[in-house]
Design a protein around this motif. Sequence first.
Motif, short mmCIF file in Angstrom:
data_model
loop_
_atom_site.label_atom_id
_atom_site.label_comp_id
_atom_site.label_asym_id
_atom_site.label_seq_id
_atom_site.Cartn_x
_atom_site.Cartn_y
_atom_site.Cartn_z
N ALA A 159 -21.50 9.62 5.36
CA ALA A 159 -21.33 8.20 5.03
C ALA A 159 -19.87 7.82 4.89
CB ALA A 159 -22.07 7.87 3.73
N ALA A 160 -19.06 8.69 4.29
CA ALA A 160 -17.65 8.35 4.07
C ALA A 160 -16.89 9.62 3.75
CB ALA A 160 -17.50 7.34 2.95
N ALA A 161 -15.60 9.53 3.89
CA ALA A 161 -14.69 10.61 3.49
C ALA A 161 -13.65 10.02 2.54
CB ALA A 161 -14.03 11.24 4.70
N ILE A 162 -13.39 10.76 1.48
CA ILE A 162 -12.43 10.31 0.47
C ILE A 162 -11.27 11.28 0.44
CG2 ILE A 162 -12.08 9.79 -1.97
CD1 ILE A 162 -15.00 9.10 -2.20
N ALA A 181 -7.33 -4.01 0.34
CA ALA A 181 -8.05 -3.90 1.61
C ALA A 181 -7.03 -3.80 2.72
CB ALA A 181 -8.96 -5.10 1.82
N VAL A 182 -7.17 -2.80 3.59
CA VAL A 182 -6.24 -2.59 4.68
C VAL A 182 -6.99 -2.79 5.98
CG1 VAL A 182 -4.79 -1.06 3.34
CG2 VAL A 182 -6.72 -0.12 4.58
N PRO A 183 -6.27 -2.85 7.10
CA PRO A 183 -6.93 -3.16 8.36
C PRO A 183 -8.04 -2.18 8.69
CG PRO A 183 -4.57 -3.37 8.55
CD PRO A 183 -4.82 -2.78 7.22
N SER A 184 -8.98 -2.65 9.51
CA SER A 184 -10.10 -1.87 10.01
C SER A 184 -10.97 -1.43 8.85
CB SER A 184 -9.57 -0.68 10.82
OG SER A 184 -10.65 0.01 11.41
N HIS A 185 -11.42 -0.16 8.87
CA HIS A 185 -12.37 0.33 7.90
C HIS A 185 -11.72 1.26 6.89
CE1 HIS A 185 -12.41 2.47 11.80
NE2 HIS A 185 -12.27 3.54 11.03
N TYR A 186 -10.45 1.12 6.63
CA TYR A 186 -9.76 1.90 5.62
C TYR A 186 -9.66 1.08 4.33
CZ TYR A 186 -8.24 4.70 9.62
OH TYR A 186 -8.21 5.47 10.74
N THR A 187 -9.71 1.80 3.22
CA THR A 187 -9.57 1.15 1.94
C THR A 187 -8.72 2.02 1.03
OG1 THR A 187 -11.74 0.12 2.12
CG2 THR A 187 -10.78 0.19 -0.06
N LEU A 188 -7.75 1.41 0.37
CA LEU A 188 -6.89 2.10 -0.60
C LEU A 188 -7.32 1.72 -2.00
CD1 LEU A 188 -3.35 1.72 0.99
CD2 LEU A 188 -4.70 3.81 0.78
N THR A 189 -7.42 2.72 -2.86
CA THR A 189 -7.74 2.47 -4.26
C THR A 189 -6.79 3.28 -5.14
OG1 THR A 189 -9.34 4.27 -4.48
CG2 THR A 189 -10.17 2.15 -3.67
N ASP A 190 -6.90 3.02 -6.44
CA ASP A 190 -6.08 3.73 -7.42
C ASP A 190 -4.61 3.67 -7.05
OD1 ASP A 190 -5.52 5.11 -9.69
OD2 ASP A 190 -6.04 7.09 -8.89
N GLY A 201 -3.19 3.13 -4.26
CA GLY A 201 -2.82 3.79 -3.02
C GLY A 201 -2.99 5.29 -3.03
N GLN A 202 -3.40 5.90 -4.14
CA GLN A 202 -3.50 7.36 -4.19
C GLN A 202 -4.81 7.88 -3.59
OE1 GLN A 202 -2.21 9.35 -7.80
NE2 GLN A 202 -1.19 7.52 -8.52
N ILE A 203 -5.75 7.01 -3.32
CA ILE A 203 -7.02 7.41 -2.71
C ILE A 203 -7.23 6.59 -1.45
CG2 ILE A 203 -9.52 7.49 -2.99
CD1 ILE A 203 -9.12 8.02 -5.92
N LEU A 204 -7.52 7.28 -0.36
CA LEU A 204 -7.80 6.64 0.92
C LEU A 204 -9.27 6.90 1.25
CD1 LEU A 204 -6.86 5.23 3.54
CD2 LEU A 204 -6.31 7.50 4.43
N VAL A 205 -10.02 5.83 1.47
CA VAL A 205 -11.44 5.93 1.77
C VAL A 205 -11.65 5.59 3.24
CG1 VAL A 205 -13.76 5.11 1.21
CG2 VAL A 205 -12.03 5.29 -0.60
N LEU A 206 -12.29 6.53 3.95
CA LEU A 206 -12.66 6.30 5.35
C LEU A 206 -14.14 5.97 5.36
CD1 LEU A 206 -10.82 9.35 6.97
CD2 LEU A 206 -9.96 7.03 6.61
N ALA A 207 -14.46 4.72 5.52
CA ALA A 207 -15.84 4.27 5.40
C ALA A 207 -16.58 4.28 6.72
CB ALA A 207 -15.88 2.86 4.80
N LYS A 208 -15.89 4.42 7.82
CA LYS A 208 -16.53 4.42 9.13
C LYS A 208 -15.73 5.35 10.04
CE LYS A 208 -17.92 1.28 12.86
NZ LYS A 208 -17.86 -0.11 13.36
N PHE A 209 -16.42 6.14 10.82
CA PHE A 209 -15.76 7.15 11.61
C PHE A 209 -15.84 6.82 13.09
CE2 PHE A 209 -17.03 9.32 7.75
CZ PHE A 209 -15.83 9.88 7.36
N LEU A 269 0.05 4.82 7.72
CA LEU A 269 -1.24 4.14 7.65
C LEU A 269 -1.49 3.73 6.21
CD1 LEU A 269 -4.02 3.51 9.07
CD2 LEU A 269 -4.76 5.72 8.17
N PRO A 270 -1.62 2.45 5.95
CA PRO A 270 -1.38 1.33 6.87
C PRO A 270 0.00 0.73 6.69
CG PRO A 270 -2.54 0.54 4.98
CD PRO A 270 -2.29 2.00 4.73
N SER A 271 0.66 1.02 5.52
CA SER A 271 1.94 0.39 5.23
C SER A 271 2.69 1.23 4.23
CB SER A 271 1.73 -1.03 4.69
OG SER A 271 2.96 -1.57 4.24
N GLU A 272 3.98 1.16 4.29
CA GLU A 272 4.80 1.85 3.31
C GLU A 272 5.06 0.99 2.09
OE1 GLU A 272 8.16 4.20 4.73
OE2 GLU A 272 7.72 3.43 6.72
#
Length: 507
Positions: A333-336, A370-379, A381-389, A358-361
């Motif tokens: 379903a996702a990778a964290i 919320a970042v482009p496409s299906h990436y999401t940054l939380t905490d 920026g310390q956690i990157l969630v890949l919600a779609k592969f 990815l996606p910005s410095e």
Amino acid sequence: MQSTVMKNLQTLHLLPFLALACFFVKISGSISLHPVLTGPVMAYIGSRVDFRCITPDSLLPVTYELMGDGGVLIATVADLQGDQPASFYLKVTATLKGSYHCRATTGGSTGVSNSIKLTVVIPASNTIVTSEPFPPVAYEGSRIVLNCSVTKGSHLSYTWFFNRKEVTSSTSPLFHRTGNKLVMGMVTPEQAGYFSCMAWSTVQDTRRFSSSSEVKVTVKVYVSKPRISFSTSKVGDIHLGNVTCWSIRGSLPVNFSLLLDNKELRSVTATESLAAWFPVHVVPGLDMGVARCRVNTEVQELISEPVPLEVVPVGGDVKVEVEYLYRADSKLAAAILSCRLSRGTFPEVSWLLNNSVLPSEKHVDSHIQAVPSHYTLTDHGQILVLAKFSPEDSGYYRCRARNSYDDSGPWVESAAVLVRVTDRILNSMPEATSPTETPQKVFMNTIEVIAIAFCCFLFLMLVVGVGCVYNMFDQNQAHAHFATSSEQNDTSSTEWDVQNQTFSGKN
């Protein structure tokens, strides 16, 4: 002479008839005198009223008298025909209230009418709204009572208005009307606003009223427990710190104080928002103490959780950890991806895929971006969630960090981790020095690892338990066999000794 005598004799003969006629006239007159009084039962003070008295069945002239309480004569109207009413016009004063009746007299006969009780009504004047407490300011959950007061007035009814809309039982269940009072038992912020009232009375078809001016009712909200945050920035070679104190809810004004090691440094009264900012001096790597925020109102004093005033520079090891999430059908379903730092109070984290940012410095201030496409940054920026592969998501991921308050500072980077999506296998490995380098680490799902370890542990315990039971059983058998052999040997030895003794005796 003879004619005179004859007239006297006729007169004597008529006297009884005249007496009887007068008697019947008196009887008939006393029976037929039934005057009727009509007039108002209520009248405004200062107005004029008209009482009318009539004797319908009387054909003789009648004298009418208007009588008040205690038989006091108010006015007289004489020599009216029986079918003509007598009118009594009176100006209403405060002393005119009471019961009235009329008395009709004709030819010695008297009749008394019905009684009418007159009520004098005083119109309302100088209407104002008073409150308990005064001024009408209270905290939520308290009781507020509004009174519709007049300087003059009697027989009054009251109408209340909230924000210029009439208060009724059906439309305003939060208000309770009783007499000239409007009661709010446990006020809420929704009951704050402008109130006014109208005092009025009605006499026949005439209504007179007096309206008050509007009164503002304020319902204060209890302030919530304050929160605290600490941030820092760098201007040239100087590091500046800022402590923010705020509350989620509450009524202004409130007083915020900054406490450092339980000692008040400074305070400020907030009048526009439930927040206050306090500048502090900081030195990276130096513990400046523990800060707390305190909020004060006239009825409350609350203190926030502690926050250490310490700026720890980013440093040490940085690594990426990968965790996979699966659906109920065991599909991915996702990778964290988590960027783990050894130290650093205010890190700015940036992610790279195949050495591309990815996606910005740019430093992310919000908790979730919320970042482009299906990436999401939380905490932050310390956690990157890949919600779609997709094939584009496979590759080498790295994170890097530096101090957010120093844009010119160096980055501390992690090793690259390969995230490759296949049909059934997800591999992750550190960055290799050559394309043919064998993977060094295979990341497994945490739940699978725990399950396998637990099963191995159970199997090991089962084997050890069986071995222990078998060993104990074997030792018991050996001990029993050894005991039986010993007894046989002892018996044989005894018998041998007896035989020897017998043999020796014979010799």
